[in-house]
Design a protein around this motif. Sequence first.
Motif, short mmCIF file in Angstrom:
data_model
loop_
_atom_site.label_atom_id
_atom_site.label_comp_id
_atom_site.label_asym_id
_atom_site.label_seq_id
_atom_site.Cartn_x
_atom_site.Cartn_y
_atom_site.Cartn_z
N GLY A 134 61.64 27.49 30.88
CA GLY A 134 61.88 28.86 30.44
C GLY A 134 63.00 29.09 29.46
O GLY A 134 62.93 29.99 28.64
N THR A 135 64.07 28.31 29.52
CA THR A 135 65.23 28.58 28.68
C THR A 135 64.84 28.72 27.21
O THR A 135 64.13 27.89 26.65
N GLY A 136 65.29 29.79 26.57
CA GLY A 136 65.06 29.98 25.15
C GLY A 136 63.76 30.69 24.80
O GLY A 136 63.48 30.90 23.62
N ILE A 137 62.98 31.10 25.78
CA ILE A 137 61.75 31.84 25.49
C ILE A 137 62.08 33.24 25.00
O ILE A 137 62.96 33.91 25.55
N VAL A 138 61.39 33.69 23.95
CA VAL A 138 61.52 35.05 23.43
C VAL A 138 60.13 35.66 23.30
O VAL A 138 59.26 35.08 22.63
N ILE A 139 59.92 36.80 23.94
CA ILE A 139 58.64 37.51 23.87
C ILE A 139 58.92 38.92 23.39
O ILE A 139 59.58 39.71 24.08
N GLY A 140 58.43 39.26 22.19
CA GLY A 140 58.75 40.52 21.56
C GLY A 140 58.04 41.72 22.15
O GLY A 140 57.08 41.60 22.91
N GLU A 141 58.49 42.88 21.73
CA GLU A 141 58.09 44.16 22.32
C GLU A 141 56.59 44.42 22.29
O GLU A 141 56.02 44.94 23.26
N THR B 292 58.70 31.12 21.01
CA THR B 292 58.97 32.45 20.46
C THR B 292 57.66 33.14 20.10
O THR B 292 56.86 32.59 19.35
N LEU B 293 57.44 34.31 20.66
CA LEU B 293 56.36 35.20 20.23
C LEU B 293 57.06 36.34 19.49
O LEU B 293 57.53 37.30 20.09
N GLY B 294 57.17 36.18 18.18
CA GLY B 294 58.03 37.05 17.40
C GLY B 294 57.31 37.83 16.33
O GLY B 294 56.09 37.76 16.17
N GLY B 295 58.11 38.57 15.57
CA GLY B 295 57.58 39.38 14.48
C GLY B 295 58.13 38.93 13.14
O GLY B 295 59.28 38.50 13.05
N LYS C 252 52.29 47.29 15.61
CA LYS C 252 52.25 46.03 16.37
C LYS C 252 52.85 44.92 15.50
O LYS C 252 52.32 44.59 14.45
N ARG C 253 53.94 44.33 15.97
CA ARG C 253 54.69 43.36 15.18
C ARG C 253 54.63 41.95 15.76
O ARG C 253 55.10 41.01 15.12
N HIS C 254 54.09 41.82 16.96
CA HIS C 254 54.13 40.55 17.67
C HIS C 254 52.72 40.10 18.03
O HIS C 254 51.80 40.91 18.11
N PRO C 255 52.52 38.82 18.28
CA PRO C 255 51.17 38.27 18.43
C PRO C 255 50.46 38.65 19.74
O PRO C 255 51.07 39.11 20.70
N THR C 256 49.16 38.38 19.73
CA THR C 256 48.32 38.52 20.92
C THR C 256 47.91 37.13 21.38
O THR C 256 47.41 36.32 20.59
N LEU D 248 54.26 33.99 15.02
CA LEU D 248 54.84 35.18 14.39
C LEU D 248 53.77 36.08 13.79
O LEU D 248 52.86 35.60 13.12
N GLY D 249 53.92 37.40 14.02
CA GLY D 249 53.09 38.37 13.32
C GLY D 249 52.24 39.22 14.24
O GLY D 249 51.64 38.71 15.19
N GLY D 250 52.15 40.50 13.94
CA GLY D 250 51.41 41.42 14.78
C GLY D 250 49.91 41.29 14.71
O GLY D 250 49.20 41.73 15.61
#
Length: 246
Positions: free
Chosen positions: A148-155, A170-173, A184-188, A202-204
């Motif tokens: 888990g350490t370092g995981i980022v899941i965007g809004e 990272t699931l980012g924008g 929508k800025r983050h992936p599915t 990266l990307g919505g």
Amino acid sequence: MKSYNVCLKDTVKTFTKRLFYSLFDCEQEEEHGAYLEKTFIKVLKVLEIENAEELWETFKSELPEIRRMLDLDAIAFENNDPASHSLEEIYLAYPGFHAISIYRLSHALYNLKVPILPRMMSEYIHGITGIDIHPGATIDESFYIDHGTGIVIGETSIIGKDVKIYQGVTLGGISVAKSLASTKRHPTIEDNVCIYANATVLGGDIVIGANSIIGANVWITQSVPENSLVTYQTEIKIRPKKNGIK
């Protein structure tokens, strides 16, 4: 100079801990029930949020469903991690499960349009586990985080059922103007996807299709079809060590 109620950080920390304990322990629920209601209402009033009492009653009514989802998450941990020896170990000792628990609680408040408090809850658990899940993310049942350490899941991330994510993902924008904050800025991530360590998606408008495997260290800015295997190719050479090299 405007004054901000930064001391609420300590209040929310204690509130979040006791809420987590009460969700899984009947004795804790009985002991801390009055405190949780009183503190929730107090925090919302300090934040100048109306209808605090009604919001608490609605939130409390959703706790059984949150518990049901978390029990499915715990089973996913037990089924996927060969290092786990019991469900009790997962509830008591797994940071990934702890982070998902606080996410599901804060997500319920986010859906009730409660401002600030869900983010404070998510930042509390982020500081403990190193796992950063925005309360606005939508995550279906049986979610598994390994290490888990370092995981980022965007809004605005959307994650389907039976998804597995490893450390550093990272699931980012991709950067957008502030005026596009509501888009929508983050992936599915569709059902039954596994994303290995340090992958970046990266990307919505990006969709990782169902049943796909995303290998470690990949960088993805385009959609991936269902049943895909995505890997990062690099060359590793193994050769005899020269004399004098330590």
